[in-house]
Design an enzyme around this catalytic site. Structure first.
Site, mmCIF file in Angstrom:
data_model
loop_
_atom_site.group_PDB
_atom_site.id
_atom_site.type_symbol
_atom_site.label_atom_id
_atom_site.label_comp_id
_atom_site.label_asym_id
_atom_site.label_seq_id
_atom_site.Cartn_x
_atom_site.Cartn_y
_atom_site.Cartn_z
ATOM 1 N N LYS A 83 25.186 -17.134 9.610
ATOM 2 C CA LYS A 83 26.552 -16.595 9.461
ATOM 3 C C LYS A 83 27.346 -16.921 10.715
ATOM 4 C CE LYS A 83 28.350 -12.299 7.512
ATOM 5 N NZ LYS A 83 28.052 -10.865 7.400
HETATM 6 O O1 G3P Z 1 29.469 -7.921 6.049
HETATM 7 C C1 G3P Z 1 30.732 -7.680 6.509
HETATM 8 C C2 G3P Z 1 31.598 -6.743 5.729
HETATM 9 O O2 G3P Z 1 31.109 -6.534 4.463
HETATM 10 C C3 G3P Z 1 31.982 -5.525 6.480
HETATM 11 O O3 G3P Z 1 32.521 -4.507 5.700
HETATM 12 O O4 G3P Z 1 33.314 -2.199 5.397
HETATM 13 O O5 G3P Z 1 32.790 -3.042 7.700
HETATM 14 O O6 G3P Z 1 34.793 -3.862 6.500
HETATM 15 P P1 G3P Z 1 33.391 -3.340 6.369
#
Ligand code: G3P
Length: 218
Positions: A83
């Site tokens: 990633k």
């Molecule tokens: O994997 C990254 C992403 O899904 C993060 O989500 O909820 O932290 O914006 P969030």
């Protein structure tokens, strides 16, 4: 549509993986921090549980550093997907790693043009962050629509990995648009199965069944 779990919590991954509904896992530095574990140890354990791709994120911000870290991460297991952040160095590393045959996931995508660049860099996946756009009063799902159109226009093979999924509606909308993958926290994936009419219907059926006094398996 593929379902990835967005967590580094091994117990949650095991539980959901046992349902047979999980196609992969995504992690990021914040999720590793939450797990409280060493990145290599926990990622190795996750790769042993799930057959599909497990995204492990580099933390270097320069091309050379990313390539060095990618080498370490790629050694963890065959199903590692590297990633990389959506920066010029990240795209350069994506191109180089893709050329070497690695799976890549270009993350922190917030615009259609960024997704276009990730596709041109040969990314296996690009991760547009829906919830974080919604947090800003923007429309995360509109971005998924734009990327779907662009990728279809040019037949790009990069898969749209809808990330920062926060609600069951996000999952439904991403599916309607045709995102290839969603990655969601365990709680959101578990919530997908829930419907009050399913619960009520089941309880009514069971009550009637009890009145018959029958058993299917003796
Ligand atoms: O994997 C990254 C992403 O899904 C993060 O989500 O909820 O932290 O914006 P969030």
């Amino acid at each position: 549509m593929k379902f990835f779990i967005d967590t580094a919590d091994v117990a949650e991954i095991r539980e959901l993986n046992d349902t047979g509904l999980v196609d992969g896992v995504t992690t990021n530095p914040s999720l590793i921090m939450k797990s409280g574990r060493d990145i290599i140890d926990v990622t190795k354990e996750i790769c042993g549980i799930v057959k599909g791709p497990v995204s492990a994120e580099v933390t270097a911000t320069d091309y050379e550093g990313m390539m060095k870290e990618a080498k370490v991460l790629a050694k963890i297991a065959k199903n590692i997907c590297i990633k990389l952040p959506l920066t010029m160095d990240g795209l350069k590393a994506c191109k180089a790693l893709t050329d070497k045959g690695h799976q890549t996931n270009v993350t922190l995508c917030f615009s259609a043009n960024q997704a276009l660049l990730a596709a041109k860099a040969g990314a296996t996946y690009v991760s547009p962050f829906i919830g974080r756009l919604d947090d800003q009063g923007l429309d995360g799902m509109e971005l998924i629509e734009e990327i779907r159109t662009i990728f279809d226009n040019y037949d790009f093979k990069t898969q749209i990995l809808a990330a920062s999924i926060r609600t069951v509606n996000h999952v439904k909308e991403a599916a309607l648009i045709g995102a290839d993958v969603i990655t969601a926290p365990p709680a959101t994936l578990k919530a997908l199965v829930k419907h009050p009419l399913t619960d009520k219907g089941l309880s009514d059926f069971l009550a009637d069944w009890a009145k018959t006094g029958q058993k299917i398996s003796k």
